[in-house]
Design a protein around this motif. Structure first.
Motif, short mmCIF file in Angstrom:
data_model
loop_
_atom_site.label_atom_id
_atom_site.label_comp_id
_atom_site.label_asym_id
_atom_site.label_seq_id
_atom_site.Cartn_x
_atom_site.Cartn_y
_atom_site.Cartn_z
N LEU A 55 98.67 32.88 60.39
CA LEU A 55 99.15 33.68 61.52
C LEU A 55 100.67 33.80 61.51
O LEU A 55 101.22 34.83 61.91
CB LEU A 55 98.65 33.08 62.84
N ASP B 287 87.21 30.88 57.51
CA ASP B 287 88.50 30.20 57.61
C ASP B 287 89.58 31.04 56.92
O ASP B 287 89.56 31.23 55.70
CB ASP B 287 88.41 28.82 56.94
N GLY C 234 94.23 29.61 59.56
CA GLY C 234 94.73 29.19 60.86
C GLY C 234 96.17 29.54 61.13
O GLY C 234 96.65 30.63 60.83
N LYS C 235 96.90 28.58 61.69
CA LYS C 235 98.25 28.80 62.18
C LYS C 235 99.20 29.29 61.08
O LYS C 235 99.99 30.21 61.31
CB LYS C 235 98.78 27.51 62.80
N GLU D 104 88.10 36.16 61.63
CA GLU D 104 87.86 35.61 62.96
C GLU D 104 86.49 36.05 63.48
O GLU D 104 85.75 35.27 64.07
CB GLU D 104 88.98 36.08 63.90
N LEU E 105 94.68 35.76 70.06
CA LEU E 105 94.35 35.03 68.83
C LEU E 105 95.41 33.98 68.52
O LEU E 105 95.08 32.84 68.17
CB LEU E 105 94.23 36.01 67.66
N LYS F 216 94.88 31.05 70.75
CA LYS F 216 93.71 30.27 70.34
C LYS F 216 94.08 29.22 69.30
O LYS F 216 93.50 28.13 69.26
CB LYS F 216 92.63 31.21 69.79
N TYR F 217 95.05 29.54 68.45
CA TYR F 217 95.45 28.62 67.39
C TYR F 217 96.75 27.88 67.70
O TYR F 217 97.42 27.36 66.82
CB TYR F 217 95.56 29.38 66.06
N GLY F 218 97.10 27.85 68.99
CA GLY F 218 98.23 27.03 69.42
C GLY F 218 99.59 27.66 69.26
O GLY F 218 100.60 26.95 69.21
#
Length: 298
Positions: A95, A88, A91-92, A83, A115, A118-120
């Motif tokens: 996480l 990359d 992402g989700k 990050e 964090l 940030k990624y939904g």
């Protein structure tokens, strides 16, 4: 032509060979994974090249399923550095893996809420996933291990007859657990038993290996190779055994070197189970404790 019985025998041997090779590869890979993590961590922590470390971690986690060992926290470090350097990290989905890995550690997830957001992934979803993890724990195992933890500390281990009686009971219990469930890792049982009391798995096994090394050691070695028991936990238990024998600190995880012990020999031993060198481990532990102290002061 090959008759059916001979063909069946050949195929059976072939499949057994494949299974044996896969098992051996898995065992090699677990130790290899830990040693590769140590190499990358030294790039990050000692060579002070965090961006390169993040790239190396990215390549590693394409090849191996991530772990998040105590102190070294490789997967957390990977995501944090990725990050920071706009790498990359997946992402989700990555996480979600992190949430699963840190779920046994109580409220660790809270420091990553910005964090996640940030990624939904909002806090409600994190709590739901953490709750799913807790519901997936083996509560039969937790019940048994809560009893074992109480039994291990009965009379503060001051009464020899009570201590030996309880250790024998726990030995039989753990051998049954190993046969039925494998190693009782945090991913299977969490870190606390009934009524929130800590599950003293390492302490119990440290006592049991002193009671019956021949029965306990081969099982722990098997779980180390399978990646079910972290190298540090394995080393702690083995060091306790050598302490029982009034011998050297075999892996020297929690003690200072005495004058007659050879650090090169110990470092070679440590590498065979995937532990970092003494100097590297000292740096890892120092950074971890400083981080914990900062959180307390905050």
């Amino acid at each position: 032509m090959i008759d059916k019985k001979r063909l069946a025998l050949i195929l059976s041997c072939f499949f057994l060979l494949i299974i044996s090779c896969e098992k051996r590869e898995q065992e090699i890979n677990s130790i290899s994974y830990y040693n590769k993590v140590n190499e990358i961590d030294s790039i990050y922590r000692i060579a002070k090249n965090p961006e390169l470390a993040a790239k190396e971690y990215k390549a590693l986690f394409k090849e191996y399923a991530p772990k998040n060992q105590e102190y070294i926290e490789e997967y957390e470090t990977y995501i944090k550095l990725s990050e920071q350097y706009n790498i990359d990290f997946g992402g989700k989905e990555s996480l979600y893996k992190l949430i699963t890995l840190i779920s046994p550690s109580g409220n660790t997830y809270k420091k990553y809420l910005p964090l996640f957001k940030k990624y939904g992934i909002d806090s409600t979803e994190v709590k739901q996933r953490t709750a799913l993890y807790k519901n997936s724990l083996n509560h039969i195992l937790i019940d048994s291990l809560t009893v074992a933890s109480h039994r291990d500390q009965e009379a503060n281990r001051q009464d020899m007859m009570i201590m030996l009686r309880n250790d024998r009971k726990n030995l039989n219990l753990f051998l049954r657990i190993f046969d039925q469930y494998g190693y009782p890792s945090e991913q299977k049982i969490g870190t606390v038993g009934n009524d929130g009391e800590p599950l003293a798995i390492v302490t119990i096994l440290s006592h049991l290996i002193c009671l019956d090394h021949k029965k306990i050691y081969p099982r722990l070695e098997e779980y180390l190779k399978k990646g079910e028991i972290p190298p540090r936990v394995f080393a702690l238990i083995i060091d306790k055994y050598y302490l029982c024998q009034q011998s050297e600190h075999y892996f020297n995880v929690s003690s200072g070197l005495s004058s007659h012990e050879d650090s090169l020999t110990i470092n070679r031993r440590r590498k065979t189970i995937g532990l970092p060198s003494l100097t590297h481990y000292s740096k890892i532990r120092e950074d971890f404790l400083h981080s914990a102290q900062r959180k307390m002061n905050y």
